[in-house]
Design a protein around this motif. Structure first.
Motif, short mmCIF file in Angstrom:
data_model
loop_
_atom_site.label_atom_id
_atom_site.label_comp_id
_atom_site.label_asym_id
_atom_site.label_seq_id
_atom_site.Cartn_x
_atom_site.Cartn_y
_atom_site.Cartn_z
N THR A 136 0.81 -1.22 0.00
CA THR A 136 0.00 0.00 0.00
C THR A 136 0.84 1.27 0.00
OG1 THR A 136 -0.14 -0.04 2.42
CG2 THR A 136 -1.89 -1.16 1.20
N THR A 137 2.15 1.15 -0.22
CA THR A 137 3.04 2.31 -0.15
C THR A 137 2.60 3.45 -1.08
OG1 THR A 137 4.91 0.91 0.45
CG2 THR A 137 5.44 3.07 -0.45
N ALA A 138 2.17 3.08 -2.30
CA ALA A 138 1.86 4.10 -3.31
C ALA A 138 0.42 4.59 -3.25
CB ALA A 138 2.16 3.54 -4.70
N LEU A 139 -0.34 4.16 -2.23
CA LEU A 139 -1.77 4.47 -2.18
C LEU A 139 -2.09 5.45 -1.07
CD1 LEU A 139 -3.14 0.83 -2.59
CD2 LEU A 139 -2.68 2.51 -4.39
N ASP A 140 -3.21 6.18 -1.22
CA ASP A 140 -3.64 7.07 -0.14
C ASP A 140 -4.27 6.22 0.98
OD1 ASP A 140 -6.44 6.61 -0.64
OD2 ASP A 140 -6.39 8.11 -2.23
N VAL A 141 -4.57 6.86 2.10
CA VAL A 141 -5.01 6.13 3.30
C VAL A 141 -6.27 5.31 3.06
CG1 VAL A 141 -5.76 6.41 5.69
CG2 VAL A 141 -3.92 7.84 4.81
N THR A 142 -7.24 5.89 2.34
CA THR A 142 -8.50 5.17 2.08
C THR A 142 -8.26 3.93 1.26
OG1 THR A 142 -9.67 7.28 2.12
CG2 THR A 142 -10.83 5.41 1.17
N LEU A 143 -7.46 4.07 0.19
CA LEU A 143 -7.16 2.93 -0.66
C LEU A 143 -6.32 1.88 0.07
CD1 LEU A 143 -6.46 4.55 -4.15
CD2 LEU A 143 -8.32 3.00 -3.55
N GLN A 144 -5.44 2.33 0.96
CA GLN A 144 -4.64 1.40 1.75
C GLN A 144 -5.54 0.43 2.50
OE1 GLN A 144 -1.96 3.42 4.38
NE2 GLN A 144 -0.71 4.27 2.75
N ALA A 145 -6.52 0.97 3.18
CA ALA A 145 -7.44 0.14 3.97
C ALA A 145 -8.22 -0.81 3.05
CB ALA A 145 -8.39 1.02 4.76
N GLN A 146 -8.67 -0.30 1.91
CA GLN A 146 -9.43 -1.14 0.96
C GLN A 146 -8.60 -2.32 0.47
OE1 GLN A 146 -10.96 1.22 -2.27
NE2 GLN A 146 -12.18 2.53 -0.93
N VAL A 147 -7.34 -2.05 0.09
CA VAL A 147 -6.48 -3.10 -0.46
C VAL A 147 -6.13 -4.13 0.63
CG1 VAL A 147 -4.16 -3.56 -1.37
CG2 VAL A 147 -5.56 -1.75 -2.37
N LEU A 148 -5.83 -3.67 1.83
CA LEU A 148 -5.47 -4.60 2.90
C LEU A 148 -6.66 -5.45 3.33
CD1 LEU A 148 -3.07 -2.26 4.83
CD2 LEU A 148 -2.45 -4.45 3.79
N ASN A 149 -7.82 -4.84 3.40
CA ASN A 149 -9.03 -5.63 3.72
C ASN A 149 -9.31 -6.64 2.62
OD1 ASN A 149 -9.56 -4.38 6.19
ND2 ASN A 149 -10.75 -2.73 5.25
N LEU A 150 -9.08 -6.24 1.36
CA LEU A 150 -9.25 -7.16 0.24
C LEU A 150 -8.29 -8.34 0.37
CD1 LEU A 150 -10.23 -7.95 -2.63
CD2 LEU A 150 -8.42 -6.45 -3.52
N LEU A 151 -7.02 -8.06 0.67
CA LEU A 151 -6.03 -9.14 0.80
C LEU A 151 -6.42 -10.10 1.92
CD1 LEU A 151 -2.69 -7.17 0.29
CD2 LEU A 151 -3.60 -8.97 -1.18
N LYS A 152 -6.86 -9.54 3.03
CA LYS A 152 -7.27 -10.38 4.16
C LYS A 152 -8.44 -11.29 3.77
CE LYS A 152 -8.15 -10.06 9.12
NZ LYS A 152 -8.23 -9.15 10.27
N GLN A 153 -9.39 -10.71 3.07
CA GLN A 153 -10.56 -11.47 2.61
C GLN A 153 -10.16 -12.58 1.63
OE1 GLN A 153 -13.57 -8.95 0.82
NE2 GLN A 153 -14.32 -10.61 -0.43
N LEU A 154 -9.25 -12.25 0.70
CA LEU A 154 -8.84 -13.21 -0.32
C LEU A 154 -8.08 -14.39 0.28
CD1 LEU A 154 -7.71 -10.74 -3.13
CD2 LEU A 154 -9.59 -12.37 -3.29
N ILE A 155 -7.19 -14.12 1.23
CA ILE A 155 -6.42 -15.24 1.80
C ILE A 155 -7.33 -16.15 2.63
CG2 ILE A 155 -4.22 -14.01 1.74
CD1 ILE A 155 -4.45 -13.61 4.76
N GLN A 156 -8.36 -15.57 3.24
CA GLN A 156 -9.31 -16.41 3.98
C GLN A 156 -10.15 -17.25 3.03
OE1 GLN A 156 -11.32 -13.40 6.27
NE2 GLN A 156 -9.85 -13.48 7.97
N GLN A 157 -10.62 -16.64 1.96
CA GLN A 157 -11.44 -17.36 0.98
C GLN A 157 -10.66 -18.48 0.29
OE1 GLN A 157 -12.74 -14.25 -1.65
NE2 GLN A 157 -14.50 -13.70 -0.40
N ARG A 158 -9.40 -18.22 0.01
CA ARG A 158 -8.59 -19.17 -0.77
C ARG A 158 -7.71 -20.05 0.11
NH1 ARG A 158 -7.37 -17.38 -6.30
NH2 ARG A 158 -9.02 -15.98 -6.96
N ASN A 159 -7.81 -19.88 1.42
CA ASN A 159 -7.02 -20.68 2.37
C ASN A 159 -5.52 -20.57 2.07
OD1 ASN A 159 -6.78 -22.37 4.60
ND2 ASN A 159 -6.76 -24.22 3.36
N MET A 160 -5.07 -19.34 1.88
CA MET A 160 -3.65 -19.07 1.60
C MET A 160 -2.99 -18.50 2.85
SD MET A 160 -3.52 -17.15 -2.09
CE MET A 160 -4.33 -15.70 -1.45
#
Length: 203
Positions: A136-160
């Motif tokens: 999230t280095t290149a993103l603003d604060v709002t996008l940072q949270a969106q991307v990190l929440n997305l990653l957390k959701q994806l690893i849970q869904q895909r069991n990664m």
């Protein structure tokens, strides 16, 4: 402190001028002892990586469809299957109107869209481990949270599993389960997130 270099070493992506020592055991194999041919079977398929800056990591001469689908074509998927899989991946990472994005180049996307395309490309081969290097280095604060929440959701869904590299302690505390603290290339402590933050042993 050596965070990114350590993760690149796992995939054999360091220049020959750097010497790698130690062990990195993954599925009963020491990654640091594998030759380039063996590592090619690991990269993308078993362990994938999201790099810090999508504008430099994504090939500016390739459209989104090729960026995400190239690895699948090399694995023998048909073109219709690759396109369908690419559209599904774009939906999975939260890109609206994915059909519209297939023919776009990286410079035609927003920063958040570029980051999501890079995540989609990393997920294309269903890896077991995702390395997110300061995603999230290149993103603003709002996008940072969106991307990190997305990653957390994806690893849970895909069991990664995910290795999240960051210097932002608040981010680490919020998203990590197990923490490894590095200083000047050395691991100074590691443990569960609450243990590290409530009872730190290093300063």
């Amino acid at each position: 402190s050596g965070k990114s270099i350590s993760s690149l070493a796992l995939l054999g992506l360091l220049p020959d001028t750097l010497k790698v020592q130690g062990q990195a055991i993954f599925q009963q194999q020491d990654l640091l002892q594998l030759d380039d041919l063996q590592l090619r079977q690991i990269r993308g398929q078993k362990i994938a990586m999201i790099f810090q800056e999508p504008m430099t990591a994504l090939n500016p001469l390739h459209r989104v469809e090729k960026i995400i689908g190239e690895a699948l074509l090399l694995q023998g998927y048909s073109k219709p299957d690759v396109q369908q899989r690419t559209l599904q991946l774009l939906q999975d990472v939260g890109i609206g109107q994915p059909e519209d994005k297939l023919k776009r180049y990286p410079h035609e996307l927003s920063g958040g869209q570029r980051q999501r395309v890079m995540i989609a490309a990393a997920l294309a081969q269903d890896p077991d481990v995702l390395i997110a290097d300061e995603p999230t280095t290149a993103l603003d604060v709002t996008l940072q949270a969106q991307v990190l929440n997305l990653l957390k959701q994806l690893i849970q869904q895909r069991n990664m599993a995910m290795i999240l590299i960051s210097h932002d302690l608040n981010l680490v505390r919020r998203y990590a389960d197990h923490v490894v603290v590095m200083k000047q290339g050395e691991v100074v402590e590691q443990g569960e997130v609450d243990e590290i933050f409530l009872h730190p042993k290093s300063t």
